[in-house]
Design a protein around this motif. Structure first.
Motif, mmCIF file in Angstrom:
data_model
loop_
_atom_site.group_PDB
_atom_site.id
_atom_site.type_symbol
_atom_site.label_atom_id
_atom_site.label_comp_id
_atom_site.label_asym_id
_atom_site.label_seq_id
_atom_site.Cartn_x
_atom_site.Cartn_y
_atom_site.Cartn_z
ATOM 1 N N UNK A 396 0.804 -1.234 0.000
ATOM 2 C CA UNK A 396 0.000 0.000 0.000
ATOM 3 C C UNK A 396 0.838 1.286 0.000
ATOM 4 N N UNK A 397 1.848 1.441 0.879
ATOM 5 C CA UNK A 397 2.617 2.685 0.832
ATOM 6 C C UNK A 397 3.473 2.833 -0.429
ATOM 7 N N UNK A 398 3.972 1.716 -0.985
ATOM 8 C CA UNK A 398 4.749 1.807 -2.223
ATOM 9 C C UNK A 398 3.862 2.291 -3.368
ATOM 10 N N UNK A 399 2.666 1.739 -3.474
ATOM 11 C CA UNK A 399 1.744 2.190 -4.512
ATOM 12 C C UNK A 399 1.325 3.638 -4.281
ATOM 13 N N UNK A 400 1.236 4.032 -3.013
ATOM 14 C CA UNK A 400 0.903 5.424 -2.716
ATOM 15 C C UNK A 400 2.008 6.365 -3.199
ATOM 16 N N UNK A 401 3.272 5.940 -3.056
ATOM 17 C CA UNK A 401 4.390 6.745 -3.554
ATOM 18 C C UNK A 401 4.245 6.979 -5.052
ATOM 19 N N UNK A 402 3.859 5.932 -5.763
ATOM 20 C CA UNK A 402 3.814 5.997 -7.223
ATOM 21 C C UNK A 402 2.521 6.589 -7.768
ATOM 22 N N UNK A 403 1.416 6.460 -7.002
ATOM 23 C CA UNK A 403 0.118 6.772 -7.594
ATOM 24 C C UNK A 403 -0.760 7.747 -6.819
ATOM 25 N N UNK A 404 -0.481 7.998 -5.534
ATOM 26 C CA UNK A 404 -1.404 8.809 -4.735
ATOM 27 C C UNK A 404 -0.647 9.912 -3.998
ATOM 28 N N UNK A 405 -0.726 11.134 -4.499
ATOM 29 C CA UNK A 405 0.024 12.251 -3.931
ATOM 30 C C UNK A 405 -0.505 12.686 -2.563
ATOM 31 N N UNK A 406 -1.740 12.313 -2.228
ATOM 32 C CA UNK A 406 -2.332 12.772 -0.966
ATOM 33 C C UNK A 406 -1.848 11.963 0.249
ATOM 34 N N UNK A 407 -1.196 10.816 0.013
ATOM 35 C CA UNK A 407 -0.713 10.009 1.138
ATOM 36 C C UNK A 407 0.316 10.789 1.943
ATOM 37 N N UNK A 408 0.272 10.651 3.266
ATOM 38 C CA UNK A 408 1.179 11.388 4.140
ATOM 39 C C UNK A 408 2.114 10.431 4.881
ATOM 40 N N UNK A 409 3.118 11.032 5.472
ATOM 41 C CA UNK A 409 4.083 10.243 6.232
ATOM 42 C C UNK A 409 3.402 9.492 7.369
ATOM 43 N N UNK A 410 2.531 10.162 8.105
ATOM 44 C CA UNK A 410 1.843 9.522 9.227
ATOM 45 C C UNK A 410 1.001 8.347 8.753
ATOM 46 N N UNK A 411 0.319 8.508 7.608
ATOM 47 C CA UNK A 411 -0.491 7.423 7.076
ATOM 48 C C UNK A 411 0.349 6.222 6.688
ATOM 49 N N UNK A 412 1.488 6.460 6.034
ATOM 50 C CA UNK A 412 2.356 5.367 5.606
ATOM 51 C C UNK A 412 2.950 4.627 6.801
ATOM 52 N N UNK A 413 3.416 5.370 7.802
ATOM 53 C CA UNK A 413 4.003 4.728 8.985
ATOM 54 C C UNK A 413 2.974 3.891 9.724
ATOM 55 N N UNK A 414 1.770 4.423 9.883
ATOM 56 C CA UNK A 414 0.710 3.687 10.577
ATOM 57 C C UNK A 414 0.359 2.412 9.817
#
Length: 475
Positions: A396-414
């Motif tokens: 999920x966080x890897x795909x967010x890096x590539x495809x979803x600009x709204x993802x945040x650091x807190x969301x990825x860590x959680x």
């Protein structure tokens, strides 16, 4: 034990050792980029072969055959479909992966979500990849014990030594070229085996279908929809964020080669997954009381195939396992080198130091994986555990890096923390209600990524799209 099988096995292992020795020479491997990315010079046929062989290892030849033997060919579609569907998703991000040119997936995550994300991801990768290496050792041991007088334990030790040699020697150069040769051999052996086993031994496709156990002729194989989903998701999630795939694409000559090779990987994957489903399920007709892990291997070793074809299937299966193990060893060690030593070194690590640390780390991970493999009773069990931990926490966080600009650091860590904790907890509780852990941990990871990201602001300048960050951040 057939002399032909042993001769073919010894000859093929000798070729693999020779290739590894050839590429271990300093002329080929003189820098970190040479060791990790084969000088970013892999041509398309070799890149397709190494993508296929890296992915198709013990988990497919043994774990996939186990599933087909137990639940039938139709249910196997759901289990094995995770591979082509994951490749399709990888195809659409392959250009971005090649353009980013990161050494590791955790490095990719740091460029967007910061150092903490990189460290957590590196730990998760090491945990999962050590498990994956462990079941390559175990699967290889099965094959050695079936065609020689060595025990499974002795075969496992021999395979562990060969896997480690290939990874330590020529790095990706030796791994990629042995992958290419292995892909040619195993695809040929499996495709030729289908008409021989189902046509000659079983009596044709009509007899094959009629003689299958009743549940094996259903789409579910006797499993519930949730259970089928629990088998599908780990494979699908792993390939989406598999560091091996990303490093192979980075090793391509250019972005176009990366994408076209991914397309080749997609089509060639069916030349392995379809035969595995058909042959694994046919084995239950011919040998109803064997260990399901050995379904395809037993067809090759118990006189159901001509000696030469059986020998090629066994040698190719072992070669796939060896090269897959080498790939995951090499990749896991890169997390220690680039996410650990190089990332925190106050000065640039010389190439000689990187190579030395990488090789010592490969040896340490191999030893750990060998010990770990003794605690899991089946390849399929260890396969699903390793896939789930990695796929749920990192896809999920890897795909967010590539495809979803709204993802945040807190969301990825959680997402990463909860995905890992919930998976391990559910497994340690022995999967309550017989629910696969991925069905619990994946929703938790996705909800936490999306929910926490929407509740927090991407205020840090790191939190931009991967294309906005310069490749080769400190490593």
């Amino acid at each position: 034990m057939q002399t032909v099988h042993i001769s073919i096995l010894i000859a093929y292992l000798a070729v693999m050792v020779a290739v590894g020795a050839w590429f271990s020479r300093r002329r080929h491997v003189s820098s970190g980029d040479d060791f990790m990315f084969a000088g970013r010079s892999l041509p398309k046929p070799v890149l397709i072969g190494t993508l296929l062989a890296t992915w198709v290892g013990s988990g497919t030849i043994i774990g996939g055959a186990n599933f087909a033997y137990t639940y039938g060919p139709l249910a196997s579609i759901f289990f094995l479909a995770g591979t082509p569907m994951g490749i399709l998703a990888l195809y659409y991000v392959s250009r971005k992966v090649r353009s980013a040119s990161r050494y590791t997936v955790p490095e990719l995550l740091e460029a967007r979500f910061g150092l903490a994300a990189r460290m957590i991801a590196a730990g998760i990768t090491l945990l999962a990849y050590t498990g994956i290496v462990a079941y390559q050792f175990t699967g290889g041991g099965y094959i050695i014990s079936m065609i020689t007088s060595l025990s499974t334990g002795e075969g496992t030790l021999l395979v562990a030594a060969l896997v480690t040699f290939l990874a330590i020697g020529g790095g990706l150069f030796s791994v990629a070229w042995t992958d290419f040769l292995s892909a040619l051999v195993i695809v040929f052996g499996l495709v030729v085996a289908i008409p021989l086993v189902i046509g000659d031994d079983v009596g044709g496709f009509g007899a094959y279908w009629n003689d299958l156990p009743e549940t094996s002729t259903t789409w579910s194989g006797g499993l519930s929809g949730l259970e089928l989903l629990g088998y599908f998701l780990p494979l699908f999630l792993l390939i989406l964020a598999d560091q091996n795939m990303y490093q192979r694409l980075t090793a391509a000559q250019d972005e176009g080669t990366a994408r076209s090779s991914t397309a080749g990987f997609f089509f060639s994957s069916f030349l392995v997954t379809v035969p595995v489903a058909l042959l694994g399920s046919a084995a239950v007709i011919l040998m109803p009381n064997i260990n399901p892990d050995t379904a395809i291997l037993s067809l090759a070793s118990e006189h159901y195939l001509p000696a030469v074809i059986g020998g090629l299937v066994l040698a190719g299966a072992l070669a796939f396992i060896v090269t897959t193990g080498s790939s995951f060893l090499l990749s896991g060690a890169s997390n220690v080198v680039y996410d650990g030593f190089a990332r925190f070194s106050k000065t640039e690590l010389p190439d000689a130091s990187r190579l030395r640390i990488h090789r010592v780390t490969v040896l340490a991970i191999a030893a750990t994986a060998y010990v770990l493999g003794k605690f899991f009773p089946s390849v399929l069990e260890l396969q699903l555990y390793s896939y789930t931990v990695y796929g749920v926490a990192l896809a999920p966080p890897v795909l967010a890096v590539l495809l979803w600009k709204r993802a945040t650091r807190a969301g990825a860590l959680t997402c990463m923390i909860l995905g890992t904790v919930v998976t391990i907890t559910w497994e340690e509780l022995d999967q309550p209600l017989d629910v696969n852990s991925v069905l619990i941990s994946l929703p938790v990871a996705l909800v936490s990524l999306v929910g926490v990201s929407l509740l927090t602001k991407p205020s840090d300048p790191l939190e931009a799209s991967v294309e906005d960050s310069a490749p080769g951040a400190r490593s």
